[in-house]
Design an enzyme around this catalytic site. Structure first.
Site, PDB file in Angstrom:
ATOM      1  CE1 TYR A   1      40.159  41.103  59.768  1.00  0.00           C
ATOM      2  CE2 TYR A   1      39.144  41.500  57.995  1.00  0.00           C
ATOM      3  CZ  TYR A   1      40.435  41.076  58.088  1.00  0.00           C
ATOM      4  OH  TYR A   1      40.271  39.860  57.727  1.00  0.00           O
TER       5      TYR A   1
ATOM      6  CB  VAL B   1      34.474  41.695  53.319  1.00  0.00           C
ATOM      7  CG1 VAL B   1      34.454  40.142  53.202  1.00  0.00           C
ATOM      8  CG2 VAL B   1      36.320  42.662  53.187  1.00  0.00           C
ATOM      9  CG  ASP B   2      33.752  46.172  48.791  1.00  0.00           C
ATOM     10  OD1 ASP B   2      34.190  46.646  48.424  1.00  0.00           O
ATOM     11  OD2 ASP B   2      32.234  46.230  48.208  1.00  0.00           O
TER      12      ASP B   2
ATOM     13  CG  HIS C   1      35.805  35.418  51.000  1.00  0.00           C
ATOM     14  ND1 HIS C   1      36.915  35.485  49.649  1.00  0.00           N
ATOM     15  CD2 HIS C   1      35.830  34.165  50.693  1.00  0.00           C
ATOM     16  CE1 HIS C   1      37.406  34.729  48.979  1.00  0.00           C
ATOM     17  NE2 HIS C   1      36.808  34.038  49.394  1.00  0.00           N
TER      18      HIS C   1
ATOM     19  CB  CYS D   1      28.685  36.183  69.316  1.00  0.00           C
ATOM     20  SG  CYS D   1      29.441  35.477  70.387  1.00  0.00           S
TER      21      CYS D   1
ATOM     22  CB  CYS E   1      27.738  39.214  72.509  1.00  0.00           C
ATOM     23  SG  CYS E   1      26.562  38.100  71.823  1.00  0.00           S
TER      24      CYS E   1
ATOM     25  CB  THR F   1      38.709  38.066  41.048  1.00  0.00           C
ATOM     26  OG1 THR F   1      39.579  37.245  41.818  1.00  0.00           O
ATOM     27  CG2 THR F   1      38.417  37.259  39.873  1.00  0.00           C
TER      28      THR F   1
ATOM     29  CG  ASN G   1      41.699  41.270  36.499  1.00  0.00           C
ATOM     30  OD1 ASN G   1      41.089  41.695  37.434  1.00  0.00           O
ATOM     31  ND2 ASN G   1      43.041  41.028  35.982  1.00  0.00           N
ATOM     32  CG  LEU G   2      44.531  46.766  35.528  1.00  0.00           C
ATOM     33  CD1 LEU G   2      43.912  47.793  34.752  1.00  0.00           C
ATOM     34  CD2 LEU G   2      44.724  47.795  36.931  1.00  0.00           C
TER      35      LEU G   2
HETATM   36  N1  APR Z   1      39.688  46.823  37.138  1.00  0.00           N
HETATM   37  C1  APR Z   1      40.258  45.413  37.082  1.00  0.00           C
HETATM   38  N2  APR Z   1      40.566  45.013  37.899  1.00  0.00           N
HETATM   39  C2  APR Z   1      41.352  45.789  38.152  1.00  0.00           C
HETATM   40  C3  APR Z   1      41.767  46.816  38.987  1.00  0.00           C
HETATM   41  C4  APR Z   1      40.528  48.113  37.799  1.00  0.00           C
HETATM   42  N3  APR Z   1      40.544  48.885  38.134  1.00  0.00           N
HETATM   43  N4  APR Z   1      42.993  47.108  39.662  1.00  0.00           N
HETATM   44  C5  APR Z   1      43.199  45.944  39.824  1.00  0.00           C
HETATM   45  N5  APR Z   1      42.678  44.553  39.036  1.00  0.00           N
HETATM   46  C6  APR Z   1      42.262  43.106  38.711  1.00  0.00           C
HETATM   47  C7  APR Z   1      43.998  43.243  38.994  1.00  0.00           C
HETATM   48  O1  APR Z   1      45.134  43.099  38.129  1.00  0.00           O
HETATM   49  C8  APR Z   1      43.879  41.487  40.040  1.00  0.00           C
HETATM   50  O2  APR Z   1      44.044  40.730  39.174  1.00  0.00           O
HETATM   51  O3  APR Z   1      42.102  42.898  40.065  1.00  0.00           O
HETATM   52  C9  APR Z   1      43.273  41.581  40.836  1.00  0.00           C
HETATM   53  C10 APR Z   1      42.985  41.961  42.526  1.00  0.00           C
HETATM   54  O4  APR Z   1      43.356  40.357  42.737  1.00  0.00           O
HETATM   55  P1  APR Z   1      43.395  40.381  44.496  1.00  0.00           P
HETATM   56  O5  APR Z   1      43.995  41.800  45.036  1.00  0.00           O
HETATM   57  O6  APR Z   1      44.668  39.194  43.995  1.00  0.00           O
HETATM   58  O7  APR Z   1      42.612  40.115  44.892  1.00  0.00           O
HETATM   59  P2  APR Z   1      41.451  39.132  44.983  1.00  0.00           P
HETATM   60  O8  APR Z   1      41.115  38.170  43.544  1.00  0.00           O
HETATM   61  O9  APR Z   1      39.860  39.978  45.158  1.00  0.00           O
HETATM   62  O10 APR Z   1      42.016  37.913  45.902  1.00  0.00           O
HETATM   63  C11 APR Z   1      41.110  36.878  46.564  1.00  0.00           C
HETATM   64  O11 APR Z   1      42.428  36.412  47.626  1.00  0.00           O
HETATM   65  O12 APR Z   1      43.338  37.117  50.201  1.00  0.00           O
HETATM   66  C12 APR Z   1      42.157  36.820  49.690  1.00  0.00           C
HETATM   67  O13 APR Z   1      40.207  37.286  51.016  1.00  0.00           O
HETATM   68  C13 APR Z   1      40.872  38.215  49.622  1.00  0.00           C
HETATM   69  O14 APR Z   1      39.131  38.391  48.770  1.00  0.00           O
HETATM   70  C14 APR Z   1      40.226  37.834  48.562  1.00  0.00           C
HETATM   71  C15 APR Z   1      41.208  36.872  48.158  1.00  0.00           C
END
Ligand code: APR
Length: 234
Positions: free
Chosen positions: A56, A92-93, A108, A116, A135, A176, A201-202
């Site tokens: 982290y 979490v950013d 998240h 703590c 702490c 996502t 989404n990408l």
């Molecule tokens: N623009 C738009 N979408 C994008 C880009 C971009 N530049 N780059 C990647 N992506 C998409 C990918 O295609 C993918 O579908 O973002 C998504 C990222 O998916 P994950 O890596 O699974 O991330 P996320 O969905 O946030 O994961 C959910 O899983 O592990 C846990 O706690 C963690 O919060 C996280 C949760």
């Protein structure tokens, strides 16, 4: 002005990818390079706190160096123009906050906060966390963990999120993969309550619960959708 008055937005790691932060499941992503059960569970923290703190601390350093991109900035710009706006982030950013979003439900947790495990007090982290930390509230050593919701733990703000999901007329999921619950189920709740549902989404999605899917880089498709399609002001 948009015809939608009650908007819920859910963001994932993809919205921060163009800011230089790794996603989880894309090639070379965080879960390609780390075992979840070694760095992202309460048991992992008990077993090897130094490894978890290192994981982290590295993500916190990367997040501190990163800058919000046009997608984060667009959501911050739209928030005050919308009658009822709910931004839920799985990230979490702090890029939404640094972009100017005023109300972010970081379900998240947040990299820049500690919890703590002894007195359950929370606080802001400046710099790194280590097992030598004391702490500031209960003065115990090695009890400060990242205020991150780990696998097997309950996400934050779920009541607030559910209330807004059931009342929204537009649900937008951005960057996502829709693989982790409960966030992956939000679209179904919105749909059941007659909201219009959109995925930006990408990669596309085969989730038929989305009425509309726009594929591309978040920094391009998010402004295009909110400004050009919905008519919010830049
Ligand atoms: N623009 C738009 N979408 C994008 C880009 C971009 N530049 N780059 C990647 N992506 C998409 C990918 O295609 C993918 O579908 O973002 C998504 C990222 O998916 P994950 O890596 O699974 O991330 P996320 O969905 O946030 O994961 C959910 O899983 O592990 C846990 O706690 C963690 O919060 C996280 C949760």
């Amino acid at each position: 002005m948009s015809q939608f008055r009650r908007i819920v937005v859910l963001t994932g790691a993809g919205i921060s990818a163009e800011s230089g932060l790794s996603t989880f499941r894309d090639g070379g992503g965080l879960w390609d390079n780390h075992r979840i059960d070694e760095v992202a569970t309460p048991e992992a923290f008990d077993l090897n706190p130094d490894l978890v703190q290192r994981f982290y601390n590295q993500r916190r350093r990367a997040a501190t160096k990163a800058q919000p991109n046009a997608a984060h900035l667009c959501l911050a710009q739209v928030e005050p123009q919308c009658e009822h706006w709910t931004l839920v982030s799985q990230n979490v950013d702090d890029l939404h906050q640094r972009a100017g979003s005023q109300h972010v439900l970081s379900m998240h947790g947040q990299l820049d906060q500690y919890l703590c495990v002894n007195c359950h007090k929370e606080g802001n982290i400046t710099g790194e966390l280590s097992t030598q930390d004391v702490c500031p509230h209960c003065h115990k050593v090695a009890t400060l963990r990242p205020r991150i919701v780990w696998f097997g733990e309950m996400p934050l703000y779920l009541d607030d999120i559910m209330t807004n999901l059931m009342a929204c007329d537009l649900f937008v999921a951005i960057g996502t993969s829709g693989t982790v619950y409960p966030a992956a189920g939000f679209v179904e709740i919105a749909k059941r309550n007659k909201a219009h549902t959109v995925m930006l989404n990408l990669d596309g999605t085969d989730n038929l619960l989305f009425d509309k899917t726009i594929t591309g880089q978040a920094s391009q498709i998010v402004p295009a959708y909110f400004y050009d399609e919905l008519g919010f002001k830049r």
